[in-house]
Design an enzyme around this catalytic site. Structure first.
Site: not given
Length: 122
Positions: A69, A88
């Site tokens: 992460f 993204c």
């Protein structure tokens, strides 16, 4: 990640469609968002736009899995200018960081609750 954000008074949430951790961004009238500087903090109906504060990834190749992460603490978010790239690959969403959300919540002034750029995450 969501529990860590709550320690800073930030409400992180999951998205039913997209991976990662998201926070709502409201336009506080300053023209600055908790995400990139595109100014697109609210949807057309005035509801907040969710911005990604943490990315989560999982990969599998040749019977080996990896995971990880990335939690945005205080990066230079100018690289996520939506006029240049779509963060993204998600239209209408931006990115943000712990520092930007705290600045949005408390204004640009230094606040004395112990949270600053050099604070270590518990």
């Amino acid at each position: 990640i969501i529990q860590t954000l709550s320690e800073y008074g930030i409400q992180g949430k999951r998205d039913d469609i997209n991976t990662g951790v998201w926070v709502d961004s409201y336009d506080n009238g300053s023209g600055n968002s908790s995400g990139n500087d595109s100014g697109a903090n609210n949807n057309s109906d005035g509801t907040p736009t969710a911005n990604k504060i943490a990315a989560v990834g999982v990969s599998s190749s040749r019977w080996i899995t990896t995971h990880g992460f990335a939690l945005n603490i205080d990066p230079d978010l100018s690289y996520f200018d939506t006029s240049l790239i779509i963060p993204c690959g998600i239209e209408g969403r931006g990115v943000t960081s712990i520092a930007n959300v705290l600045r949005e919540q408390h204004g640009d002034k230094k606040h004395d609750d112990g949270h600053n750029k050099n604070t270590q995450i518990p």
